[in-house]
Write a protein that holds these residues in place. Structure first.
Motif, short mmCIF file in Angstrom:
data_model
loop_
_atom_site.label_atom_id
_atom_site.label_comp_id
_atom_site.label_asym_id
_atom_site.label_seq_id
_atom_site.Cartn_x
_atom_site.Cartn_y
_atom_site.Cartn_z
N ALA A 157 0.84 -1.20 0.00
CA ALA A 157 0.00 0.00 0.00
C ALA A 157 0.87 1.24 0.00
CB ALA A 157 -0.92 0.00 1.22
N ASP A 158 0.51 2.20 -0.85
CA ASP A 158 1.08 3.53 -0.81
C ASP A 158 0.15 4.36 0.07
OD1 ASP A 158 1.98 6.08 -1.16
OD2 ASP A 158 1.89 6.07 -3.35
N THR A 159 0.48 4.48 1.34
CA THR A 159 -0.42 5.11 2.30
C THR A 159 -0.54 6.61 2.09
OG1 THR A 159 1.34 5.39 3.95
CG2 THR A 159 0.11 3.32 3.99
N ALA A 160 0.43 7.21 1.39
CA ALA A 160 0.38 8.64 1.14
C ALA A 160 -0.67 8.99 0.09
CB ALA A 160 1.75 9.15 0.70
N TYR A 161 -0.74 8.20 -0.98
CA TYR A 161 -1.66 8.49 -2.08
C TYR A 161 -2.83 7.52 -2.16
CZ TYR A 161 1.93 11.72 -3.66
OH TYR A 161 2.83 12.76 -3.73
N LYS A 162 -2.91 6.59 -1.21
CA LYS A 162 -4.03 5.65 -1.11
C LYS A 162 -4.18 4.80 -2.37
CE LYS A 162 -4.65 7.58 2.81
NZ LYS A 162 -4.03 6.95 4.00
N ASN A 163 -3.07 4.23 -2.80
CA ASN A 163 -3.06 3.28 -3.90
C ASN A 163 -2.41 1.98 -3.44
OD1 ASN A 163 -4.13 5.08 -5.91
ND2 ASN A 163 -2.11 6.04 -6.04
N ILE A 164 -2.72 0.90 -4.12
CA ILE A 164 -2.02 -0.36 -3.88
C ILE A 164 -1.30 -0.78 -5.16
CG2 ILE A 164 -3.52 -1.21 -2.04
CD1 ILE A 164 -4.93 -2.96 -4.16
N TYR A 165 -0.23 -1.54 -4.99
CA TYR A 165 0.55 -2.09 -6.10
C TYR A 165 0.72 -3.58 -5.84
CZ TYR A 165 1.74 2.79 -7.10
OH TYR A 165 1.68 4.13 -7.39
N TRP A 166 0.64 -4.38 -6.90
CA TRP A 166 0.79 -5.82 -6.71
C TRP A 166 1.51 -6.45 -7.90
CZ3 TRP A 166 -3.76 -3.51 -8.13
CH2 TRP A 166 -4.40 -3.98 -9.29
N THR A 167 2.09 -7.62 -7.64
CA THR A 167 2.75 -8.39 -8.69
C THR A 167 1.84 -9.52 -9.14
OG1 THR A 167 3.82 -9.92 -7.13
CG2 THR A 167 5.02 -7.91 -7.69
N ASP A 168 1.97 -9.90 -10.41
CA ASP A 168 1.22 -11.02 -10.98
C ASP A 168 2.21 -11.96 -11.66
OD1 ASP A 168 -0.44 -12.77 -12.46
OD2 ASP A 168 -1.99 -11.23 -12.64
N LEU A 169 2.23 -13.21 -11.18
CA LEU A 169 3.19 -14.19 -11.68
C LEU A 169 2.66 -15.01 -12.85
CD1 LEU A 169 3.87 -13.72 -8.55
CD2 LEU A 169 5.09 -15.88 -8.70
N ILE A 201 7.66 -0.50 -1.06
CA ILE A 201 7.64 0.89 -1.51
C ILE A 201 8.43 1.77 -0.56
CG2 ILE A 201 5.47 1.36 -0.28
CD1 ILE A 201 4.73 3.28 -2.57
N ASP A 202 9.21 2.66 -1.14
CA ASP A 202 9.84 3.74 -0.41
C ASP A 202 9.00 4.98 -0.70
OD1 ASP A 202 11.36 5.88 0.50
OD2 ASP A 202 13.27 4.98 -0.07
N GLU A 203 8.08 5.30 0.21
CA GLU A 203 7.14 6.39 -0.05
C GLU A 203 7.84 7.73 -0.17
OE1 GLU A 203 3.92 6.45 2.71
OE2 GLU A 203 3.04 4.59 1.96
N LYS A 204 8.88 7.92 0.60
CA LYS A 204 9.59 9.20 0.56
C LYS A 204 10.27 9.41 -0.79
CE LYS A 204 12.87 12.05 3.09
NZ LYS A 204 13.76 12.15 4.25
#
Length: 383
Positions: A157-169, A201-204
């Protein structure tokens, strides 16, 4: 019941700080899931970086824990269990042990991520080919992504922008993103992934990091600026904290640590490890990443100890690359114990006069040698 739950949370938070602090300084904790050997139950471990010690999460009925995360708001550890088909939480002291959600036997819960501030939990289910969202307080659940996925695995989760990212194998390997409601879905990376599993994620810095079959790569959140961080053995999961990447690797009983520019640190090791899989790093007593120049650490940016190459972890001051000769881990501020010297304090003082100890860096005897010996280190016999 709500009152008792609050007491559990407060108690567990204090216990974690007592266990991990030992001082007013900020701490770094590594959570590791270990699926264990075939036919045996796995474990969850808590690695205190500052003290360099490992403890085991003492809760019953852990079978094959996989993904893991930590809620800094309440002090709960959350994890998935791929054999018990559930998501579970408990405090680091084993209190408030709760099954958050149960699934059927067709589920394969590969990924887990939290936004403790928004009280949202997200998970990937490879078996059902979905991404779900849960409210961490009410435990209400909903599916937010359910189309055009084959094997969704790692999620962050990108808690700053309220998005999620995921991988698909799946056959069409990719990294995708959407908002917390499942909208604005788009692809971020679609080529050169090679079994993408863990993602962090490195949010900074605004960068994603993911591991695959022998490498960790990174991109900006829009998919641009791709770069390779490290090439190594096949990797399982990765997490980033304060400019350092911590990752697990296939069939290796260690936790690798590498900087975002690819410099390897000394690995975190323990004889208790069998098959480490999921990993998450956090600080229980500081809310934000520490920003100090290289060679400094802590909220006051103190100078690192006598670390190898002058590098220390920027929250705790621990010298993750080891000490310069003559100094002791973890912060390399103290010299070798009396009677030892040199690299890792592994050399023994020789024949110093009057049982005096030698110099902790060079091994030199300060007031000379006992009869029959000579030389700065009193290693040469007199014939």
């Amino acid at each position: 019941m709500a009152y008792l739950s609050m007491i559990y949370v407060i108690a567990s938070s204090l216990m974690l700080q007592c266990r991990c602090q030992g001082s007013p300084e900020s701490e770094v904790v590594v959570l590791v899931t270990d699926v264990g050997d075939a036919g045996k139950a796995g474990s969850i471990y808590i690695f205190n970086v500052s003290q360099m010690n490992l403890t085991q999460l003492e809760v019953p009925n852990i079978n094959k824990p996989f993904a893991i995360d930590y809620d800094v708001t309440t002090g709960h550890i959350y994890w998935t269990d791929v054999m018990m088909y559930h998501i579970r939480r408990a405090t680091s002291a084993g209190l408030d042990d709760v099954v958050v959600a149960s699934f059927n036997s067709s589920s394969l819960l590969g990924g887990l991520t939290l936004d403790g501030t928004s009280r949202k939990l997200f998970y990937t289910d490879e078996g059902s080919k979905i991404i779900g969202r849960m409210d961490m307080d009410s435990l209400e659940s909903t599916v937010i992504v359910y189309t055009h996925m084959e094997q969704p695995r790692g999620i962050v989760a990108d808690t700053a922008y309220k998005n999620i990212y995921w991988t698909d194998l799946g056959k069409e390997e990719k990294i995708e993103t959407c908002n917390y409601s499942g909208g604005s879905r788009q692809s971020v990376v679609t080529s050169g992934l090679s079994v993408p599993s863990g993602i962090s994620i490195d949010e900074k810095a605004g960068r994603l990091f993911w591991c695959g079959n022998g490498f960790i790569d990174s991109v900006l959140l829009d998919g641009s600026g791709r770069r390779n961080v490290v090439t190594d053995t096949p990797m399982l999961d990765v997490t980033v904290f304060n400019g350092l990447l911590y990752y697990t690797a296939l069939q290796e009983k260690i936790i690798h640590v590498v900087s975002e520019n690819g410099q390897h640190m000394a690995p975190l090791t323990s004889q208790l490890f069998h098959k480490p899989i999921g990993i998450h790093v956090f600080s229980p007593n500081t809310n934000k990443s520490v920003t100090c120049p290289s060679g400094q650490y802590g909220t006051r940016c103190e100078t690192c100890g006598h670390c190898e190459n002058g590098f220390c972890e920027t929250t705790t001051g621990v010298c993750l690359r080891g000490c310069a000769p003559g100094y002791r881990m973890p912060k390399c501020r103290e010299g070798c114990n009396a009677g030892t010297f040199g690299v890792k304090c592994q050399s023994t003082c020789f024949n110093c006069k009057r049982e005096s100890t030698c110099d902790h860096v060079t091994g030199r005897c300060p007031i000379g040698c006992i009869p029959g010996w000579r030389g700065d280190n009193c290693t040469l016999g007199i014939t």
